[in-house]
Design an enzyme around this catalytic site. Structure first.
Site, short mmCIF file in Angstrom:
data_model
loop_
_atom_site.label_atom_id
_atom_site.label_comp_id
_atom_site.label_asym_id
_atom_site.label_seq_id
_atom_site.Cartn_x
_atom_site.Cartn_y
_atom_site.Cartn_z
N GLU A 98 2.46 -5.33 13.03
CA GLU A 98 1.54 -5.23 14.23
C GLU A 98 1.10 -6.58 14.64
OE1 GLU A 98 -2.99 -3.16 15.04
OE2 GLU A 98 -1.97 -2.63 13.15
N ARG A 148 0.76 -1.18 -0.10
CA ARG A 148 -0.06 0.01 0.06
C ARG A 148 0.89 1.24 -0.12
NH1 ARG A 148 -2.87 -3.56 3.66
NH2 ARG A 148 -2.06 -2.53 5.11
#
Length: 171
Positions: free
Chosen positions: A95, A58
């Site tokens: 994450e 992204r």
């Protein structure tokens, strides 16, 4: 414009407890996408940028159009095994997992001023690794720009004094 109006929140993706911020509802709206890139361009335009670097995947969605709007080149930071030339690599924590990033050894010349662009600043692991790779090649990181920052994850603390711009912040 309130760009948060164009972000879809998907609960429990990719695992329970994560509230995924989906940017495709922003990027599929041409005028809003253009305005978001333009807002980031305006925020970083004074940094004398030579190149924009964006981590897969992204970061390409934000970094490439930002580079075009700034009139500079774009350097893709890829996952390991995706680049055909001689590369440098580094491991990092996500994450919710682990990964490895790579970039071509000749992508950046010593002294070039690099802006990092990505869709999201979460824990800072991806961007800290990107900074490390750029510095290994002698590049100077002049800032990092994001569509979204998850302020509650304190990702900025891993960015070693880098100037950070976020178009939207979720606290």
């Amino acid at each position: 414009m309130n760009f948060k109006d164009y972000i879809r929140i998907i609960p429990d993706y990719p695992q329970p407890g994560i509230r995924f911020k989906d940017i495709t509802t922003l990027t599929n709206n041409g005028p809003v996408y253009k305005d978001a890139i333009e807002a980031i361009r305006q925020a970083v335009a004074d940094k004398q940028i030579d190149l924009v670097a964006g981590p897969e995947a992204r970061g390409f969605i934000v970094g490439a159009p930002l580079a075009v709007s700034l009139g500079v080149g774009f350097v893709p930071i890829r996952k390991s095994g995706k680049l055909p030339g001689e590369v440098i690599e580094a491991n990092y924590d996500l994450e919710y997992g682990k990964d490895k990033l790579a970039m071509h050894k000749d992508a950046i010349k010593p002294g070039q001023r690099i802006l990092i662009a990505d869709d999201l600043l979460a824990t800072g692991g991806t961007i800290a690794t990107t900074i490390n790779l750029i510095r290994q090649l002698g590049g100077e990181v002049v800032g990092a720009a994001f569509l979204i920052e998850l302020g509650y994850l304190d990702g900025r603390t891993k960015l070693d004094g880098i100037d950070v711009f976020s178009l939207m912040t979720y606290n």
